[in-house]
Design a protein around this motif. Structure first.
Motif, PDB file in Angstrom:
ATOM      1  N   GLY A  55       3.026   1.629  -4.839  1.00 42.01           N
ATOM      2  CA  GLY A  55       1.788   1.885  -3.680  1.00 42.01           C
ATOM      3  C   GLY A  55       0.779   2.495  -4.302  1.00 42.01           C
ATOM      4  O   GLY A  55       0.511   2.389  -5.559  1.00 42.01           O
ATOM      5  N   GLU A  56      -0.115   3.184  -3.570  1.00 41.53           N
ATOM      6  CA  GLU A  56      -1.571   3.523  -4.058  1.00 41.53           C
ATOM      7  C   GLU A  56      -1.926   4.952  -3.233  1.00 41.53           C
ATOM      8  O   GLU A  56      -1.616   4.730  -2.003  1.00 41.53           O
ATOM      9  N   LEU A  57      -2.361   5.941  -4.013  1.00 40.40           N
ATOM     10  CA  LEU A  57      -2.732   7.168  -3.301  1.00 40.40           C
ATOM     11  C   LEU A  57      -4.342   7.335  -3.521  1.00 40.40           C
ATOM     12  O   LEU A  57      -4.623   6.886  -4.676  1.00 40.40           O
ATOM     13  N   ILE A 109      -4.932   6.193  -7.786  1.00 35.12           N
ATOM     14  CA  ILE A 109      -3.840   6.139  -8.661  1.00 35.12           C
ATOM     15  C   ILE A 109      -3.001   5.157  -8.018  1.00 35.12           C
ATOM     16  O   ILE A 109      -2.556   5.312  -6.658  1.00 35.12           O
ATOM     17  N   SER A 110      -2.361   4.079  -8.644  1.00 36.36           N
ATOM     18  CA  SER A 110      -1.573   3.180  -8.265  1.00 36.36           C
ATOM     19  C   SER A 110      -0.148   3.096  -9.091  1.00 36.36           C
ATOM     20  O   SER A 110      -0.032   4.258 -10.199  1.00 36.36           O
ATOM     21  N   ALA A 111       0.810   2.187  -8.952  1.00 32.37           N
ATOM     22  CA  ALA A 111       1.918   2.323  -9.738  1.00 32.37           C
ATOM     23  C   ALA A 111       1.783   2.494 -11.397  1.00 32.37           C
ATOM     24  O   ALA A 111       0.890   1.948 -11.913  1.00 32.37           O
ATOM     25  N   GLY A 112       2.677   3.614 -11.837  1.00 32.75           N
ATOM     26  CA  GLY A 112       2.435   3.858 -13.262  1.00 32.75           C
ATOM     27  C   GLY A 112       1.554   4.779 -13.566  1.00 32.75           C
ATOM     28  O   GLY A 112       1.622   5.505 -14.699  1.00 32.75           O
ATOM     29  N   ASP A 113       0.774   5.178 -12.687  1.00 29.52           N
ATOM     30  CA  ASP A 113      -0.504   6.131 -12.960  1.00 29.52           C
ATOM     31  C   ASP A 113      -0.115   7.518 -12.699  1.00 29.52           C
ATOM     32  O   ASP A 113       1.005   7.748 -11.799  1.00 29.52           O
ATOM     33  N   THR A 168       5.275  -0.811   0.168  1.00 31.38           N
ATOM     34  CA  THR A 168       6.230   0.246  -0.298  1.00 31.38           C
ATOM     35  C   THR A 168       5.767   1.577  -0.941  1.00 31.38           C
ATOM     36  O   THR A 168       4.962   1.239  -1.955  1.00 31.38           O
ATOM     37  N   LEU A 169       5.698   2.625  -0.593  1.00 33.26           N
ATOM     38  CA  LEU A 169       5.287   3.803  -1.392  1.00 33.26           C
ATOM     39  C   LEU A 169       6.421   4.593  -1.900  1.00 33.26           C
ATOM     40  O   LEU A 169       7.282   4.785  -1.178  1.00 33.26           O
ATOM     41  N   GLU A 170       6.291   4.820  -3.285  1.00 31.84           N
ATOM     42  CA  GLU A 170       7.277   5.947  -3.824  1.00 31.84           C
ATOM     43  C   GLU A 170       6.446   6.724  -4.725  1.00 31.84           C
ATOM     44  O   GLU A 170       5.985   6.022  -5.533  1.00 31.84           O
TER      45      GLU A 170
END
Length: 290
Positions: free
Chosen positions: A78-80, A92-96, A122-124
């Motif tokens: 996901g992305e925040l 920030i997104s996956a891995g950040d 999907t958000l995790e």
């Protein structure tokens, strides 16, 4: 072979919801693990994985204050987007990883990004609260945006098990996060059948959280998804067997041996400091976020 840290207890997660966009499991604090029991770590929220349909209105947590500690957000899917009253903002997104030092006080919000909101998905993520020593509780707020490309990865087996070093030094690699007290934070992806021994400094409070999969400790206890292992501070390594492909988070650090007084989004050393934090927030001294 290093002297091993032994298992103290297994903490299970309590389900909850934060804001309107984060469905979480919280293994600490809990009935088994109190605030500060794994100092310098105070709280762990595991959000998702949750599937969101496309929408127009962004979900998340609206404007709220913090003082006296740091929030650390690790995105797995996901992305925040973040913005705060100090003028910092980021996506920030996956891995950040996003590492925000609230220090003397900030007002901020955390929400799904506009692009993620519109396309769905999907958000995790995990959010941690990390305590600050008394001498740094009123430090100037700071924001660290740590992109995946800047996080070193260390291979741990020929099966493909690896560790990303977010903070601290591990196997000669130093994570990019600046911390106010000694911390080791590893994002682990472990393959079934591996027997792992992870060196951790003597005296460090140490825990291992299972986001996905399962592991077995030296004393033959099976730890499954959304459970957290608390180890003794004595010893210089932890050892466990990976029972199935697993996603894990190792948290270790030098304990901050100071009193903790907390109220909602404020973590200080005394009740008087908490009262001052409330007054400062209400008077706008932590800033305003329009």
């Amino acid at each position: 072979m290093e002297a091993l840290k032994s298992v103290v207890l297994i903490g299970k997660s309590n389900p909850a919801q934060v804001g309107d966009g984060f469905f979480i499991r919280r293994p600490m604090p809990s009935a088994a693990i109190g605030l500060g029991d794994i100092s310098p770590f105070l709280l762990l929220d595991h959000a998702g994985p949750t599937a969101f349909a496309p929408a127009k209105q962004r979900r998340g947590v609206d404007v709220h204050p913090h003082r006296g500690f740091e929030t650390v957000t690790i995105v797995y899917e996901g992305e925040l987007e973040h913005r705060d009253s100090s003028g910092s903002s980021g996506k920030i997104s996956a891995g950040d990883v996003q590492w925000m030092t609230a220090g003397a006080g900030v007002v901020h919000e955390e929400k799904h990004s506009q692009a993620f909101t519109e396309r769905g998905g999907t958000l995790e993520m995990i959010q941690l609260w990390v305590n600050l020593p008394a001498k740094h509780k009123m430090t100037t707020p700071k924001y660290q945006e740590i992109l995946a490309a800047h996080i070193p990865s260390v291979s741990l087996s020929d099966k493909g098990t690896f560790a990303r070093v977010i903070a601290g030094t591990f196997e000669g690699h130093t994570g990019p996060a600046f911390t106010f007290s000694p911390i080791l934070m590893l994002d682990l992806r472990a393959k079934s059948g591996d027997l792992l021994e992870i060196p951790v400094d003597e005296g460090y409070n140490t825990s291992l959280y299972v986001l996905k999969g399962s592991v077995q400790t030296e004393d033959q206890r099976k730890i499954k998804e959304a459970e957290l292992i608390k180890f003794t501070a004595t010893g210089r390594a932890i050892r466990f067997e990976v029972l199935e492909d697993s996603k894990l988070l190792l948290l270790a650090g030098e304990p901050i041996q100071e009193p903790i007084s907390s109220y909602g989004p404020f973590v200080m050393n005394t009740k008087m400091e908490i009262q001052q934090a409330i007054a400062d927030f209400q008077s706008g001294k932590m800033g305003i976020l329009e």
